[in-house]
Design a protein around this motif. Structure first.
Motif, PDB file in Angstrom:
ATOM      1  N   ASP A 129      -5.074  -1.418  -1.487  1.00  0.00           N
ATOM      2  CA  ASP A 129      -5.126  -2.560  -2.410  1.00  0.00           C
ATOM      3  C   ASP A 129      -4.486  -2.176  -3.749  1.00  0.00           C
ATOM      4  O   ASP A 129      -4.871  -1.177  -4.361  1.00  0.00           O
TER       5      ASP A 129
ATOM      6  N   HIS B  74       2.550  -2.995   2.748  1.00  0.00           N
ATOM      7  CA  HIS B  74       2.003  -2.859   1.398  1.00  0.00           C
ATOM      8  C   HIS B  74       2.671  -3.857   0.465  1.00  0.00           C
ATOM      9  O   HIS B  74       3.881  -4.111   0.594  1.00  0.00           O
ATOM     10  N   ASP B  75       1.905  -4.359  -0.447  1.00  0.00           N
ATOM     11  CA  ASP B  75       2.425  -5.327  -1.412  1.00  0.00           C
ATOM     12  C   ASP B  75       3.171  -4.559  -2.506  1.00  0.00           C
ATOM     13  O   ASP B  75       2.639  -4.307  -3.581  1.00  0.00           O
TER      14      ASP B  75
ATOM     15  N   GLU C  44       5.641  -5.450  -4.264  1.00  0.00           N
ATOM     16  CA  GLU C  44       5.938  -6.272  -5.434  1.00  0.00           C
ATOM     17  C   GLU C  44       4.794  -6.135  -6.455  1.00  0.00           C
ATOM     18  O   GLU C  44       5.030  -5.888  -7.651  1.00  0.00           O
ATOM     19  N   ALA C  45       3.560  -6.239  -5.989  1.00  0.00           N
ATOM     20  CA  ALA C  45       2.398  -6.092  -6.882  1.00  0.00           C
ATOM     21  C   ALA C  45       2.317  -4.660  -7.417  1.00  0.00           C
ATOM     22  O   ALA C  45       2.013  -4.441  -8.603  1.00  0.00           O
TER      23      ALA C  45
ATOM     24  N   TRP D 143      12.036  -6.800  -8.232  1.00  0.00           N
ATOM     25  CA  TRP D 143      10.656  -6.341  -8.293  1.00  0.00           C
ATOM     26  C   TRP D 143      10.510  -5.074  -9.153  1.00  0.00           C
ATOM     27  O   TRP D 143       9.428  -4.738  -9.575  1.00  0.00           O
TER      28      TRP D 143
ATOM     29  N   ASP E 285      -3.510  -7.481   7.225  1.00  0.00           N
ATOM     30  CA  ASP E 285      -2.435  -6.820   6.479  1.00  0.00           C
ATOM     31  C   ASP E 285      -1.183  -6.537   7.307  1.00  0.00           C
ATOM     32  O   ASP E 285      -0.346  -5.725   6.904  1.00  0.00           O
TER      33      ASP E 285
END
Lengths: 387, 387
Positions: free
Chosen positions: B116, B146-147, B149-150, B181, B292
């Motif tokens: 996360d 996996h995100d 961008e975040a 990004w 996910d």
């Protein structure tokens, strides 16, 4: 969306990867020991493919060329011949005969049906002057199979009548016993079960056919089998052979032998054909030849309200897969899916699933997955029976 | 029965036919204008593939090599680093760090889950000494995404912390905006979405990463990006490049551009992934990563009572198709089907149908055709939505 370009046509069929690799090698010279050894071993492999100890000759031409070679060598101008016509390729025998001045008789079957051997016997009884019967083992335009074993039983008993079989799309797809059945001439092309490109053909010649060939007077030069027989006995061809095709044929035959020979290839086509027929029935697509179908290909009618050509186009534009449409009078009325050659269960299941998607897009009503369920059940049944 | 050998593994993936053709050409010399032009145009194509105007460098090595290059160039011995570990390849970041004397912190996710970004932010807040975060875009061992961008939103705000992304199996399978990004280093291998064999890798480097690279002291020679940057600016590589791979990459990029570029490739993988998930659900095969999951591959659990390895073996022995088993702690517990690269709907539908047949042979109870019906419905839905 990626759309791999796939051929599901009854010739050309997809190239075997080993054939592709062999075709990309530098070309050999043909008047060398190295090439002669390859050529001779190809001839040996083709005898095993056709199940004969008799002569097999290779020619650099496509299927219509080897059909012409068979005809001009076995007949003299003016000879009476009988062409069994169950579709476009049967018509080709008749057209070849007329082009060379033969006295052509035909026996025609309705589309989707084979010519009955009993009717052939009646014609031969009525007209003993007929010097050869010409037939397709598999009629590629309809998927129909002719009972060449029964036909050979009829011609064997008649010393003056040869049986010439076009096994271009049939050899390697269905059981074919050239010598045991007594087939006089069998012609085959490279672009079918053997998974080569077009351009190479071969034919078997029985002892009885050679006797005839020695005496016929049809003009011939490139297709003179007497000349080829002499040359090929020592691993040469009378004219420049299709060298890279011959080298690739050796690779195709190697693969074939490793995979269990022609019987395994025939069993494979049989499995794919039965899976396709099961799916078609479940999807409400009538078979063109419910009774006389062979296993080289399956000819299907569209469901009511749809045109066959629209289905052919939807598979190509939607998924990159090419199936064949109809020919001659069947143009627009059927589509044909091939099983002969280098196809496996995954190929045909993928095609059938995209056929379902295409039919649904075109508005045909059926339970999605019904065809696949039937094809999978057929695969399970046939592979369990074998295990 | 013919069984074509097919790869459905998340690397290597099937070669594109144009790549195969290019690899079979005679090798060029690399210190020539001809090769320099190809090399430079590959770099331009890769920038477009990764969506960046920043530097992209090519290296002759496989994925682990380019991961090592990223790490030794962005860190000095003793530096604190954070490896996000969602599977075997996350562990590789940690192992690389330890091998080079880094102070390695990890954040681990349960199998089938992603780390996360909020927990990453907490760790970076607690320990501002962390000089780089290492992550997999697609974790190939579980199919998790996996995100990034975040994550980049978090690292961009921290001048002392770089984000290094392993997009080896993720690039070309899911939307990836390197520049927009703010990803500092993105590493990719040839044997994935680009449909080449392994042996060629590439990485993007941001301006911020270059600043770091100029000052780090980790010993490096072959993987010294400073040296490569200088050489590659003029279409050379510092050391002998993987010449044939580069030539084949040009062909792969040509095909990619003709097919609509990386966005089309991403949409293709997304379609195949959603068809696979739909089929799996219908067949009672749980997804390892129900929440996910990415689109590069799908990791599936076997139905109760069956071992995953038995399914892998049944697909291979029954149909010639290779899917991947589990790695590390997931060994024997899952099997993985790839979507990234040169696959089309016909491929995945064929595989899913043979999976149904294999599951039935192994005694799993389900309605035959249910998975195909779901996959076909998903294909219809997604392609209609697009049309």
């Amino acid at each position: 969306m990626i759309k791999k370009q796939r051929l599901f046509t009854p010739g050309p069929t997809p190239l075997h990867p080993r054939v592709q690799e062999a075709l990309s090698r530098p070309v050999l010279h043909h008047r060398t020991d190295e090439f002669r050894a390859i050529f001779s071993s190809c001839i040996a492999g083709l005898k095993s493919f056709l199940k004969t100890d008799g002569d097999v000759l290779l020619l650099a031409c496509s299927g219509s060329g080897v059909m012409e070679a068979a005809l001009v060598n076995t007949l003299s101008p003016g000879d009476a011949m009988l062409a069994l016509v169950a579709g476009s390729f049967g018509e080709r025998w008749a057209a070849l005969g007329r082009a060379h001045g033969m006295d052509v008789r035909t026996l025609e079957a309705s589309p989707g049906e084979a010519v009955d051997p009993a009717s052939v016997e009646r014609v031969l009884d009525q007209d003993p002057r007929i010097r050869a019967v010409f037939v397709q083992f598999s009629e590629s335009s309809t998927g129909v199979v002719h009972d060449v074993e029964a036909l050979a039983g009829i011609t064997r008993a008649r010393p003056g009548t040869l049986l010439v079989v076009d096994a271009i799309s049939g050899a390697g797809a269905m059981r074919l016993e050239t010598q045991a059945w007594g087939l006089d001439v069998v012609v085959v092309g490279s672009q079918k079960a053997l998974a080569l490109p077009p351009g190479l053909s071969f034919l078997s010649v029985s002892a009885r056919a050679w006797e005839r060939i020695e005496s016929t007077t049809s003009p011939r030069f490139y297709f003179d089998l007497r000349r080829e027989r002499k040359a090929q006995a020592s691993g040469e061809a009378a004219f420049t052979p299709a060298i890279s095709h011959v080298v690739a044929l050796r690779s195709a035959l190697d693969s074939l032998e490793e995979q269990g020979g022609v019987d395994a290839l025939v069993a494979n086509a049989g499995l794919l054909a039965s899976m396709t027929r099961a799916a078609a029935t479940a999807l409400g697509l009538p078979l063109l030849a419910p009774r006389d179908h062979g296993d080289a290909l399956t000819a299907l009618l569209p469901p009511p309200g749809l045109e066959a050509g629209v289905i052919v186009k939807a598979l190509k534009s939607g998924f990159g897969s090419t199936v064949a449409g109809g020919q001659g009078t069947l143009k627009g009325r059927i589509f044909r899916v091939a099983h002969l050659g280098y196809y496996d269960a995954t190929d045909i299941l993928g095609l059938l699933a995209t056929l379902e998607i295409s039919l649904r897009r075109l508005g045909h009503r059926f339970e999605l997955g019904a065809g696949l369920s039937a094809a999978e059940a057929e695969c399970l049944k046939r592979t369990e029976a074998r295990a």
